[in-house]
Design a protein around this motif. Structure first.
Motif, PDB file in Angstrom:
ATOM      1  N   ASN A 153     -15.664-116.554 -57.815  1.00 44.65           N
ATOM      2  CA  ASN A 153     -16.414-116.125 -58.995  1.00 44.65           C
ATOM      3  C   ASN A 153     -15.489-115.559 -60.067  1.00 44.65           C
ATOM      4  O   ASN A 153     -15.673-115.820 -61.261  1.00 44.65           O
ATOM      5  N   THR A 165     -24.712-118.824 -65.860  1.00 47.73           N
ATOM      6  CA  THR A 165     -24.329-117.691 -66.710  1.00 47.73           C
ATOM      7  C   THR A 165     -23.459-118.105 -67.892  1.00 47.73           C
ATOM      8  O   THR A 165     -23.620-117.585 -69.000  1.00 47.73           O
ATOM      9  N   ALA A 224     -20.743-120.598 -56.223  1.00 44.14           N
ATOM     10  CA  ALA A 224     -20.026-120.075 -57.385  1.00 44.14           C
ATOM     11  C   ALA A 224     -20.223-120.988 -58.593  1.00 44.14           C
ATOM     12  O   ALA A 224     -20.385-120.512 -59.729  1.00 44.14           O
ATOM     13  N   GLN A 278     -19.780-121.744 -50.413  1.00 44.85           N
ATOM     14  CA  GLN A 278     -19.343-120.664 -51.298  1.00 44.85           C
ATOM     15  C   GLN A 278     -18.924-121.234 -52.652  1.00 44.85           C
ATOM     16  O   GLN A 278     -19.233-120.662 -53.705  1.00 44.85           O
ATOM     17  N   ALA A 329     -14.812-117.111 -63.760  1.00 38.44           N
ATOM     18  CA  ALA A 329     -15.066-116.238 -64.908  1.00 38.44           C
ATOM     19  C   ALA A 329     -13.860-116.144 -65.837  1.00 38.44           C
ATOM     20  O   ALA A 329     -13.917-115.486 -66.876  1.00 38.44           O
ATOM     21  N   HIS A 373     -23.725-120.403 -60.009  1.00 39.97           N
ATOM     22  CA  HIS A 373     -23.755-119.138 -60.753  1.00 39.97           C
ATOM     23  C   HIS A 373     -23.037-119.290 -62.096  1.00 39.97           C
ATOM     24  O   HIS A 373     -23.527-118.816 -63.133  1.00 39.97           O
ATOM     25  N   TYR A 374     -21.905-119.961 -62.073  1.00 39.49           N
ATOM     26  CA  TYR A 374     -21.119-120.152 -63.285  1.00 39.49           C
ATOM     27  C   TYR A 374     -21.895-120.955 -64.329  1.00 39.49           C
ATOM     28  O   TYR A 374     -21.938-120.605 -65.510  1.00 39.49           O
TER      29      TYR A 374
END
Length: 261
Positions: free
Chosen positions: A244, A33, A26, A22, A248, A29-30
């Protein structure tokens, strides 16, 4: 390149492959993006405890720091820079995250000295040359860094992972999140404290609300906030649904604030 994010991961997280997947998911993804590099710094205390117990060697802690005699430093190095580092790199590969396993000594990333002779081979890290790590980040590679350092005299040193992460964040001028098995700092009634400055934290230490290993973490976070001039967050890796949001920029733990001038 944008300001890198330094994540310190508590060693107990290495026991849970699902949590690590997990986390690396994350991170992937971080990075995709936010277009921002991530550096992962880790300990691995439970692996050290298991190894020393198996070897019938005594494990002693003093003020939250592991006493590391000369006869134990090679074992501690193997557990942290070897087993723990490669377990994390294996999970990174499974999650599709390109990574390189490093230590505090690689390419002069930090400068390490002995912290206290009474603690043995326990070191203190200061920011060093981050050019090699910056080069890795520019290639989209995630450095996974163990808290083992080497002094200028070539002595292996076991550095507290929270303090190691602070030194690395200083070297790369990065943001810092300290992930552990606790949600942050709790007050005397078990409620999460959303933000603390130095004066408030010291009062909680004096009042025995913050104790043992958490003292080391809190002091490291306060030092980092002051040195970097920005808030530092202590949060938990246990609540994977919040990772996440944490990456963010949302506050899900306790933020440590720099002291106002």
């Amino acid at each position: 390149m944008k300001t890198p994010l330094v994540i310190k991961l508590g060693g107990a997280a290495l026991e849970c492959s699902n949590t690590l997947q997990q986390l690396f998911g994350a991170i992937e993804h971080y990075q995709a993006t936010a277009k921002q590099g991530v550096i992962l710094v880790h300990g691995g205390g439970y692996l050290v405890d298991e190894l020393l117990t198996g070897l019938k060697l005594e494990s002693v802690k003093k003020s939250g720091l592991r006493v590391t005699p000369k006869e134990q430093i090679n074992y501690v190095t193997g557990a942290l820079a070897g087993t723990a580092n490669k377990l994390l790199q294996a999970e990174a590969i499974k999650a599709g995250v390109k990574s390189v396993g490093l230590s505090l000594a690689d390419a002069g990333l930090t400068e390490v000295t002995q912290l206290d002779p009474e603690l043995g081979h326990v070191g203190k890290a200061q920011p060093g040359d981050a050019s090699a790590v910056q080069a890795l980040l520019s290639l989209g590679i995630t450095p996974i860094i163990s808290s083992i350092g080497i002094t200028a005299d070539g002595e292996l040193m076991n550095v507290n992972a929270d303090q190691a992460a602070v030194a690395i964040a200083g070297a790369v001028d990065g943001d810092l999140v300290l992930l552990s098995d606790v949600s942050g700092v709790l007050d005397g009634k078990g409620h999460l404290i959303p933000a603390l400055n130095s004066e408030q934290a010291n009062a909680l230490i004096d009042g025995k609300v913050i104790t043992e290993g958490m003292i080391v973490k809190v002091l490291a976070a306060l030092d980092a906030a002051q040195e970097l001039g920005r808030p530092i967050q202590v949060a938990s890796w246990r609540y994977v649904d919040k990772l996440n949001a944490l990456l963010a920029g949302e506050s899900v733990g306790t933020q440590f604030l720099p002291q106002a001038d």
